[in-house]
Write a protein that holds these residues in place. Structure first.
Motif, PDB file in Angstrom:
ATOM      1  N   SER A  10      -5.873  -0.526  15.868  1.00  0.00           N
ATOM      2  CA  SER A  10      -4.978  -0.181  17.155  1.00  0.00           C
ATOM      3  C   SER A  10      -3.904   0.825  16.987  1.00  0.00           C
ATOM      4  CB  SER A  10      -4.200  -1.575  17.077  1.00  0.00           C
ATOM      5  OG  SER A  10      -3.180  -1.293  18.041  1.00  0.00           O
ATOM      6  N   ASN A  11      -3.580   1.538  17.751  1.00  0.00           N
ATOM      7  CA  ASN A  11      -2.697   2.505  17.875  1.00  0.00           C
ATOM      8  C   ASN A  11      -1.372   2.527  19.035  1.00  0.00           C
ATOM      9  OD1 ASN A  11      -3.995   3.897  19.530  1.00  0.00           O
ATOM     10  ND2 ASN A  11      -4.052   5.966  18.612  1.00  0.00           N
ATOM     11  N   LEU A  12      -1.511   1.323  19.457  1.00  0.00           N
ATOM     12  CA  LEU A  12      -0.454   1.285  20.808  1.00  0.00           C
ATOM     13  C   LEU A  12       0.365  -0.186  20.485  1.00  0.00           C
ATOM     14  CD1 LEU A  12      -2.403   2.602  23.802  1.00  0.00           C
ATOM     15  CD2 LEU A  12      -0.761   3.794  22.648  1.00  0.00           C
ATOM     16  N   ASP A  13       1.422  -0.112  21.053  1.00  0.00           N
ATOM     17  CA  ASP A  13       2.171  -1.335  21.325  1.00  0.00           C
ATOM     18  C   ASP A  13       2.251  -2.217  20.109  1.00  0.00           C
ATOM     19  OD1 ASP A  13       3.679  -3.045  22.821  1.00  0.00           O
ATOM     20  OD2 ASP A  13       1.954  -3.660  23.798  1.00  0.00           O
ATOM     21  N   HIS A  14       2.809  -1.882  18.854  1.00  0.00           N
ATOM     22  CA  HIS A  14       3.208  -2.357  17.876  1.00  0.00           C
ATOM     23  C   HIS A  14       1.709  -2.732  17.170  1.00  0.00           C
ATOM     24  CE1 HIS A  14       7.271  -2.848  18.975  1.00  0.00           C
ATOM     25  NE2 HIS A  14       6.912  -3.347  19.939  1.00  0.00           N
ATOM     26  N   PRO A  15       1.144  -1.633  16.556  1.00  0.00           N
ATOM     27  CA  PRO A  15      -0.437  -1.829  16.162  1.00  0.00           C
ATOM     28  C   PRO A  15      -0.629  -2.778  14.987  1.00  0.00           C
ATOM     29  CG  PRO A  15       0.199   0.504  16.280  1.00  0.00           C
ATOM     30  CD  PRO A  15       1.438  -0.166  16.640  1.00  0.00           C
ATOM     31  N   ALA A  16       0.276  -2.989  14.080  1.00  0.00           N
ATOM     32  CA  ALA A  16       0.209  -3.977  13.059  1.00  0.00           C
ATOM     33  C   ALA A  16       0.011  -5.521  13.656  1.00  0.00           C
ATOM     34  CB  ALA A  16       1.210  -3.865  12.007  1.00  0.00           C
ATOM     35  N   GLU A  17       1.093  -5.584  14.680  1.00  0.00           N
ATOM     36  CA  GLU A  17       1.252  -6.965  15.382  1.00  0.00           C
ATOM     37  C   GLU A  17      -0.209  -7.202  15.979  1.00  0.00           C
ATOM     38  OE1 GLU A  17       4.696  -7.436  17.583  1.00  0.00           O
ATOM     39  OE2 GLU A  17       5.925  -6.466  15.772  1.00  0.00           O
ATOM     40  N   GLN A  18      -0.651  -6.113  16.675  1.00  0.00           N
ATOM     41  CA  GLN A  18      -1.808  -6.408  17.452  1.00  0.00           C
ATOM     42  C   GLN A  18      -3.033  -6.796  16.469  1.00  0.00           C
ATOM     43  OE1 GLN A  18      -2.323  -5.911  20.742  1.00  0.00           O
ATOM     44  NE2 GLN A  18      -0.504  -4.925  21.244  1.00  0.00           N
ATOM     45  N   VAL A  19      -3.187  -6.099  15.194  1.00  0.00           N
ATOM     46  CA  VAL A  19      -4.229  -6.584  14.317  1.00  0.00           C
ATOM     47  C   VAL A  19      -4.036  -7.923  13.877  1.00  0.00           C
ATOM     48  CG1 VAL A  19      -5.328  -5.702  12.107  1.00  0.00           C
ATOM     49  CG2 VAL A  19      -4.879  -4.098  13.901  1.00  0.00           C
ATOM     50  N   LEU A  20      -2.780  -8.085  13.569  1.00  0.00           N
ATOM     51  CA  LEU A  20      -2.552  -9.428  12.812  1.00  0.00           C
ATOM     52  C   LEU A  20      -2.866 -10.658  13.721  1.00  0.00           C
ATOM     53  CD1 LEU A  20       0.688  -8.544  10.916  1.00  0.00           C
ATOM     54  CD2 LEU A  20      -1.624  -9.031   9.807  1.00  0.00           C
ATOM     55  N   ARG A  21      -2.626 -10.475  15.005  1.00  0.00           N
ATOM     56  CA  ARG A  21      -2.556 -11.536  16.188  1.00  0.00           C
ATOM     57  C   ARG A  21      -4.250 -11.466  16.242  1.00  0.00           C
ATOM     58  NH1 ARG A  21      -1.848 -11.208  21.916  1.00  0.00           N
ATOM     59  NH2 ARG A  21      -0.936  -9.425  21.633  1.00  0.00           N
ATOM     60  N   ALA A  22      -4.975 -10.386  16.546  1.00  0.00           N
ATOM     61  CA  ALA A  22      -6.496 -10.386  16.616  1.00  0.00           C
ATOM     62  C   ALA A  22      -6.980 -11.297  15.230  1.00  0.00           C
ATOM     63  CB  ALA A  22      -6.972  -9.214  16.693  1.00  0.00           C
ATOM     64  N   LEU A  23      -6.370 -11.070  14.225  1.00  0.00           N
ATOM     65  CA  LEU A  23      -7.133 -11.849  13.210  1.00  0.00           C
ATOM     66  C   LEU A  23      -7.133 -13.475  13.538  1.00  0.00           C
ATOM     67  CD1 LEU A  23      -5.773 -10.124   9.799  1.00  0.00           C
ATOM     68  CD2 LEU A  23      -8.323 -10.160  10.635  1.00  0.00           C
ATOM     69  N   PRO A  45      -5.601   9.651  13.291  1.00  0.00           N
ATOM     70  CA  PRO A  45      -6.896   9.225  14.374  1.00  0.00           C
ATOM     71  C   PRO A  45      -8.180  10.121  14.092  1.00  0.00           C
ATOM     72  CG  PRO A  45      -4.977  10.673  15.096  1.00  0.00           C
ATOM     73  CD  PRO A  45      -4.541  10.252  13.811  1.00  0.00           C
ATOM     74  N   MET A  46      -9.105   9.497  14.426  1.00  0.00           N
ATOM     75  CA  MET A  46     -10.439  10.129  14.506  1.00  0.00           C
ATOM     76  C   MET A  46     -10.444  10.632  15.897  1.00  0.00           C
ATOM     77  SD  MET A  46     -14.157   8.800  13.587  1.00  0.00           S
ATOM     78  CE  MET A  46     -14.716  10.085  12.278  1.00  0.00           C
ATOM     79  N   GLY A  47     -10.706  11.645  16.370  1.00  0.00           N
ATOM     80  CA  GLY A  47     -10.929  12.069  18.038  1.00  0.00           C
ATOM     81  C   GLY A  47      -9.656  12.813  17.928  1.00  0.00           C
ATOM     82  N   PRO A  48      -9.081  12.961  19.452  1.00  0.00           N
ATOM     83  CA  PRO A  48      -8.065  13.821  19.834  1.00  0.00           C
ATOM     84  C   PRO A  48      -6.839  13.326  18.800  1.00  0.00           C
ATOM     85  CG  PRO A  48      -9.018  12.776  21.675  1.00  0.00           C
ATOM     86  CD  PRO A  48      -9.798  12.074  20.470  1.00  0.00           C
ATOM     87  N   PRO A  49      -6.284  14.443  18.278  1.00  0.00           N
ATOM     88  CA  PRO A  49      -5.340  14.571  17.340  1.00  0.00           C
ATOM     89  C   PRO A  49      -3.998  14.054  18.099  1.00  0.00           C
ATOM     90  CG  PRO A  49      -5.704  16.816  17.467  1.00  0.00           C
ATOM     91  CD  PRO A  49      -6.715  16.100  18.322  1.00  0.00           C
ATOM     92  N   ASP A  50      -3.831  14.172  19.453  1.00  0.00           N
ATOM     93  CA  ASP A  50      -2.389  13.826  20.055  1.00  0.00           C
ATOM     94  C   ASP A  50      -2.410  12.454  20.458  1.00  0.00           C
ATOM     95  OD1 ASP A  50      -4.442  14.035  21.777  1.00  0.00           O
ATOM     96  OD2 ASP A  50      -3.283  14.993  23.325  1.00  0.00           O
ATOM     97  N   GLN A  51      -2.368  11.668  19.239  1.00  0.00           N
ATOM     98  CA  GLN A  51      -2.174  10.411  19.594  1.00  0.00           C
ATOM     99  C   GLN A  51      -1.663   9.607  18.119  1.00  0.00           C
ATOM    100  OE1 GLN A  51      -5.751   7.805  19.815  1.00  0.00           O
ATOM    101  NE2 GLN A  51      -7.159   9.680  19.315  1.00  0.00           N
ATOM    102  N   PRO A  52      -1.051   8.634  18.326  1.00  0.00           N
ATOM    103  CA  PRO A  52      -0.389   7.797  17.111  1.00  0.00           C
ATOM    104  C   PRO A  52      -1.700   7.686  16.126  1.00  0.00           C
ATOM    105  CG  PRO A  52       0.279   6.628  18.923  1.00  0.00           C
ATOM    106  CD  PRO A  52      -0.699   7.594  19.508  1.00  0.00           C
ATOM    107  N   ASP A  53      -1.067   7.453  14.810  1.00  0.00           N
ATOM    108  CA  ASP A  53      -2.079   6.887  13.719  1.00  0.00           C
ATOM    109  C   ASP A  53      -2.471   5.398  13.821  1.00  0.00           C
ATOM    110  OD1 ASP A  53      -1.682   9.315  12.342  1.00  0.00           O
ATOM    111  OD2 ASP A  53      -0.486   8.375  10.668  1.00  0.00           O
ATOM    112  N   TYR A  54      -3.491   5.046  13.309  1.00  0.00           N
ATOM    113  CA  TYR A  54      -3.871   3.867  13.718  1.00  0.00           C
ATOM    114  C   TYR A  54      -3.458   2.784  12.397  1.00  0.00           C
ATOM    115  CZ  TYR A  54      -7.052   5.323  17.646  1.00  0.00           C
ATOM    116  OH  TYR A  54      -7.638   5.511  18.808  1.00  0.00           O
ATOM    117  N   VAL A  55      -3.562   1.407  13.011  1.00  0.00           N
ATOM    118  CA  VAL A  55      -3.564   0.542  11.803  1.00  0.00           C
ATOM    119  C   VAL A  55      -5.146  -0.244  11.865  1.00  0.00           C
ATOM    120  CG1 VAL A  55      -2.920  -1.720  11.211  1.00  0.00           C
ATOM    121  CG2 VAL A  55      -1.396   0.076  11.993  1.00  0.00           C
ATOM    122  N   ASN A  56      -5.750  -0.207  10.889  1.00  0.00           N
ATOM    123  CA  ASN A  56      -7.098  -0.587  10.616  1.00  0.00           C
ATOM    124  C   ASN A  56      -7.327  -1.882   9.699  1.00  0.00           C
ATOM    125  OD1 ASN A  56      -7.973   2.599  11.587  1.00  0.00           O
ATOM    126  ND2 ASN A  56      -9.059   0.882  12.508  1.00  0.00           N
TER     127      ASN A  56
END
Ligand code: ROI
Length: 158
Positions: A10-23, A45-56
């Motif tokens: 996730s790299n939008l809208d509170h990415p860490a929370e998105q990932v924890l909720r998805a677990l 980001p892999m891909g276009p660099p003009d986007q926020p870092d990801y949480v994986n």
């Protein structure tokens, strides 16, 4: 029972929370239960660099569902996170990739397993090797060896 591995990103809208909720949501998939999961990782980001870092992260899911039914379940979780499919390789609220489905090789239009990009993605290989460095990726090799050979920019454990 099959042991599947799911990549979360996730790299939008509170990415860490998105990932924890998805677990938690993975644990609610029918005929399935959550096994081990990795730490969260921050990655450029892999891909276009003009986007926020990801949480994986990566999670192990023990499941009796066939692969395509599991894919449907993953996509409905993505949709519940208001995933909009717009730009290719653009930012996203939640991405759930079916990385591995036991030791099966699946080559369908909708689903390719192992995930074809896996060997070039440290943000997948690092969390995967954290769970099990000896895990075999069918046709590609051992998780830790793939990570050692991967030349892309590393992910950072959060
Ligand atoms: N880049 C990073 N770092 N992490 C991701 O999960 C991720 N997912 C994607 C693309 C756009 C390829 N880039 C990513 O789908």
């Amino acid at each position: 029972m099959i042991t599947a591995y799911i990549g979360l990103g996730s790299n939008l809208d509170h990415p860490a929370e998105q990932v924890l909720r998805a677990l938690d949501e993975l644990d609610c998939i029918p005929e399935s239960w959550l096994g081990r999961h990795s730490s969260l990782y921050a990655s450029p980001p892999m891909g276009p660099p003009d986007q926020p870092d990801y949480v994986n992260a990566v999670a192990e899911l023990h499941t009796a569902l066939p692969a395509l039914a599991l894919l449907d379940a993953l996509q409905s979780i993505e949709n519940a996170h208001h995933r909009v499919r717009n730009e290719r390789w653009g930012p996203r609220t939640l991405d759930l990739d079916l990385l591995l489905y036991g030791q099966e090789v699946i080559d369908l239009e909708r689903l390719k397993v192992p995930h074809p990009g896996i060997a070039r993605r440290p943000f997948v290989l690092q969390p995967l090797a954290e769970i099990d460095r000896d895990l075999q990726v069918p046709g590609m090799g051992r998780a830790q060896d793939l990570l050692n050979a991967c030349e892309e920019q590393a992910a950072r454990r959060m």
